[in-house]
Design a protein around this motif. Sequence first.
Motif, PDB file in Angstrom:
ATOM      1  N   ARG A  67     -28.027  35.933 -46.788  1.00 56.28           N
ATOM      2  CA  ARG A  67     -28.554  35.208 -47.947  1.00 56.28           C
ATOM      3  C   ARG A  67     -30.060  35.355 -48.072  1.00 56.28           C
ATOM      4  O   ARG A  67     -30.793  35.278 -47.087  1.00 56.28           O
ATOM      5  N   PHE A  68     -30.523  35.508 -49.308  1.00 57.11           N
ATOM      6  CA  PHE A  68     -31.933  35.744 -49.594  1.00 57.11           C
ATOM      7  C   PHE A  68     -32.838  34.614 -49.087  1.00 57.11           C
ATOM      8  O   PHE A  68     -33.886  34.864 -48.499  1.00 57.11           O
ATOM      9  N   ASP A  69     -32.425  33.355 -49.308  1.00 52.77           N
ATOM     10  CA  ASP A  69     -33.291  32.231 -48.930  1.00 52.77           C
ATOM     11  C   ASP A  69     -33.365  32.001 -47.418  1.00 52.77           C
ATOM     12  O   ASP A  69     -34.190  31.210 -46.964  1.00 52.77           O
ATOM     13  N   PHE A  70     -32.550  32.690 -46.642  1.00 50.58           N
ATOM     14  CA  PHE A  70     -32.630  32.567 -45.182  1.00 50.58           C
ATOM     15  C   PHE A  70     -33.334  33.757 -44.527  1.00 50.58           C
ATOM     16  O   PHE A  70     -33.514  33.779 -43.318  1.00 50.58           O
ATOM     17  N   ARG A  71     -33.745  34.750 -45.319  1.00 47.10           N
ATOM     18  CA  ARG A  71     -34.428  35.920 -44.768  1.00 47.10           C
ATOM     19  C   ARG A  71     -35.759  35.521 -44.144  1.00 47.10           C
ATOM     20  O   ARG A  71     -36.545  34.803 -44.737  1.00 47.10           O
ATOM     21  N   GLY A  72     -36.001  35.972 -42.934  1.00 48.18           N
ATOM     22  CA  GLY A  72     -37.280  35.735 -42.272  1.00 48.18           C
ATOM     23  C   GLY A  72     -37.504  34.316 -41.788  1.00 48.18           C
ATOM     24  O   GLY A  72     -38.614  33.954 -41.414  1.00 48.18           O
ATOM     25  N   THR A  73     -36.454  33.470 -41.795  1.00 43.71           N
ATOM     26  CA  THR A  73     -36.622  32.093 -41.332  1.00 43.71           C
ATOM     27  C   THR A  73     -36.096  31.893 -39.925  1.00 43.71           C
ATOM     28  O   THR A  73     -36.200  30.802 -39.377  1.00 43.71           O
ATOM     29  N   GLY A  74     -35.511  32.931 -39.350  1.00 41.48           N
ATOM     30  CA  GLY A  74     -34.982  32.826 -37.990  1.00 41.48           C
ATOM     31  C   GLY A  74     -33.771  31.911 -37.904  1.00 41.48           C
ATOM     32  O   GLY A  74     -33.479  31.370 -36.845  1.00 41.48           O
ATOM     33  N   ALA A  75     -33.067  31.711 -39.024  1.00 40.20           N
ATOM     34  CA  ALA A  75     -31.906  30.816 -39.036  1.00 40.20           C
ATOM     35  C   ALA A  75     -30.752  31.445 -38.265  1.00 40.20           C
ATOM     36  O   ALA A  75     -30.359  32.580 -38.534  1.00 40.20           O
ATOM     37  N   GLU A  76     -30.237  30.700 -37.279  1.00 42.45           N
ATOM     38  CA  GLU A  76     -29.124  31.173 -36.461  1.00 42.45           C
ATOM     39  C   GLU A  76     -28.171  30.028 -36.183  1.00 42.45           C
ATOM     40  O   GLU A  76     -28.581  28.878 -36.117  1.00 42.45           O
ATOM     41  N   ILE A  77     -26.904  30.373 -35.988  1.00 41.72           N
ATOM     42  CA  ILE A  77     -25.902  29.407 -35.562  1.00 41.72           C
ATOM     43  C   ILE A  77     -25.084  30.072 -34.464  1.00 41.72           C
ATOM     44  O   ILE A  77     -24.798  31.266 -34.545  1.00 41.72           O
ATOM     45  N   SER A  78     -24.750  29.310 -33.421  1.00 46.56           N
ATOM     46  CA  SER A  78     -23.983  29.902 -32.325  1.00 46.56           C
ATOM     47  C   SER A  78     -23.264  28.807 -31.543  1.00 46.56           C
ATOM     48  O   SER A  78     -23.587  27.628 -31.664  1.00 46.56           O
ATOM     49  N   TRP A  79     -22.298  29.225 -30.739  1.00 46.45           N
ATOM     50  CA  TRP A  79     -21.624  28.305 -29.823  1.00 46.45           C
ATOM     51  C   TRP A  79     -22.585  27.956 -28.691  1.00 46.45           C
ATOM     52  O   TRP A  79     -23.324  28.812 -28.225  1.00 46.45           O
ATOM     53  N   ALA A  80     -22.547  26.706 -28.265  1.00 46.10           N
ATOM     54  CA  ALA A  80     -23.360  26.268 -27.130  1.00 46.10           C
ATOM     55  C   ALA A  80     -22.435  25.595 -26.124  1.00 46.10           C
ATOM     56  O   ALA A  80     -22.561  24.425 -25.822  1.00 46.10           O
ATOM     57  N   GLY A  81     -21.450  26.339 -25.661  1.00 53.34           N
ATOM     58  CA  GLY A  81     -20.460  25.769 -24.754  1.00 53.34           C
ATOM     59  C   GLY A  81     -19.094  25.772 -25.434  1.00 53.34           C
ATOM     60  O   GLY A  81     -18.900  26.382 -26.483  1.00 53.34           O
ATOM     61  N   GLU A  82     -18.144  25.071 -24.829  1.00 56.67           N
ATOM     62  CA  GLU A  82     -16.770  25.084 -25.318  1.00 56.67           C
ATOM     63  C   GLU A  82     -16.595  24.343 -26.638  1.00 56.67           C
ATOM     64  O   GLU A  82     -15.906  24.803 -27.530  1.00 56.67           O
ATOM     65  N   GLU A  83     -17.214  23.163 -26.773  1.00 56.62           N
ATOM     66  CA  GLU A  83     -17.018  22.348 -27.975  1.00 56.62           C
ATOM     67  C   GLU A  83     -18.334  22.025 -28.673  1.00 56.62           C
ATOM     68  O   GLU A  83     -18.403  21.092 -29.464  1.00 56.62           O
ATOM     69  N   ALA A  84     -19.399  22.755 -28.389  1.00 52.91           N
ATOM     70  CA  ALA A  84     -20.708  22.446 -28.966  1.00 52.91           C
ATOM     71  C   ALA A  84     -21.246  23.642 -29.742  1.00 52.91           C
ATOM     72  O   ALA A  84     -20.969  24.791 -29.407  1.00 52.91           O
ATOM     73  N   ILE A  85     -22.032  23.332 -30.795  1.00 53.14           N
ATOM     74  CA  ILE A  85     -22.679  24.380 -31.570  1.00 53.14           C
ATOM     75  C   ILE A  85     -24.178  24.126 -31.576  1.00 53.14           C
ATOM     76  O   ILE A  85     -24.630  23.009 -31.361  1.00 53.14           O
ATOM     77  N   SER A  86     -24.927  25.182 -31.833  1.00 59.84           N
ATOM     78  CA  SER A  86     -26.379  25.080 -31.875  1.00 59.84           C
ATOM     79  C   SER A  86     -26.873  25.828 -33.104  1.00 59.84           C
ATOM     80  O   SER A  86     -26.483  26.958 -33.350  1.00 59.84           O
ATOM     81  N   LEU A  87     -27.737  25.146 -33.893  1.00 60.04           N
ATOM     82  CA  LEU A  87     -28.364  25.769 -35.049  1.00 60.04           C
ATOM     83  C   LEU A  87     -29.858  25.777 -34.817  1.00 60.04           C
ATOM     84  O   LEU A  87     -30.402  24.821 -34.252  1.00 60.04           O
ATOM     85  N   GLN A  88     -30.526  26.823 -35.301  1.00 60.22           N
ATOM     86  CA  GLN A  88     -31.979  26.855 -35.183  1.00 60.22           C
ATOM     87  C   GLN A  88     -32.567  27.635 -36.344  1.00 60.22           C
ATOM     88  O   GLN A  88     -31.926  28.517 -36.907  1.00 60.22           O
TER      89      GLN A  88
END
Length: 164
Positions: free
Chosen positions: A32-53
């Motif tokens: 997406r254009f509005d997320f370019r260059g913002t370092g936006a990431e989403i990932s699993w952080a363990g079995e039942e946890a997620i992490s966004l940054q």
Amino acid sequence: MAANPSFDIVSKVDRQEVDNALRQAEKELATRFDFRGTGAEISWAGEEAISLQAETEERVRAALEVFREKLVKRNISLKSLEAGDPRPSGKIFKIDGKIIQGIESDKAKAISKKIRDEGPKGVQAQIQGDQLRVTGKKRDDLQAVIAMLKGEDFGVALQFTNYR
């Protein structure tokens, strides 16, 4: 004579569906254009946890909204996602979230009390670990209990299984 009709009240989330929603959100954040260059990431952080940054608080909140949209499209209740507030971590902002599985004992007690107080006579609820088993003499009574619970908000996503 057959046993009394019964069903289970559970709060379970299909992990594969959540993973699919996470992967879709990941792709959208990357393209997406509005997320370019913002370092936006989403990932699993363990079995039942997620992490966004992301680099700004606004962008990390927007990334969380993208993930929520993907969960809704996959028929996963937003009640099963518990997300914290954005917090600064160095030069980036992070949000930690977790997928809620099972019914906590205080919520199970509240559901059981609701069935006891407002449900049809002869219907009983037993707490069994992180789920409830509801039994009654008539199937119609159990249907009434399901309809009553669907109208209430206990702050947890409820599913009704093993209807016999």
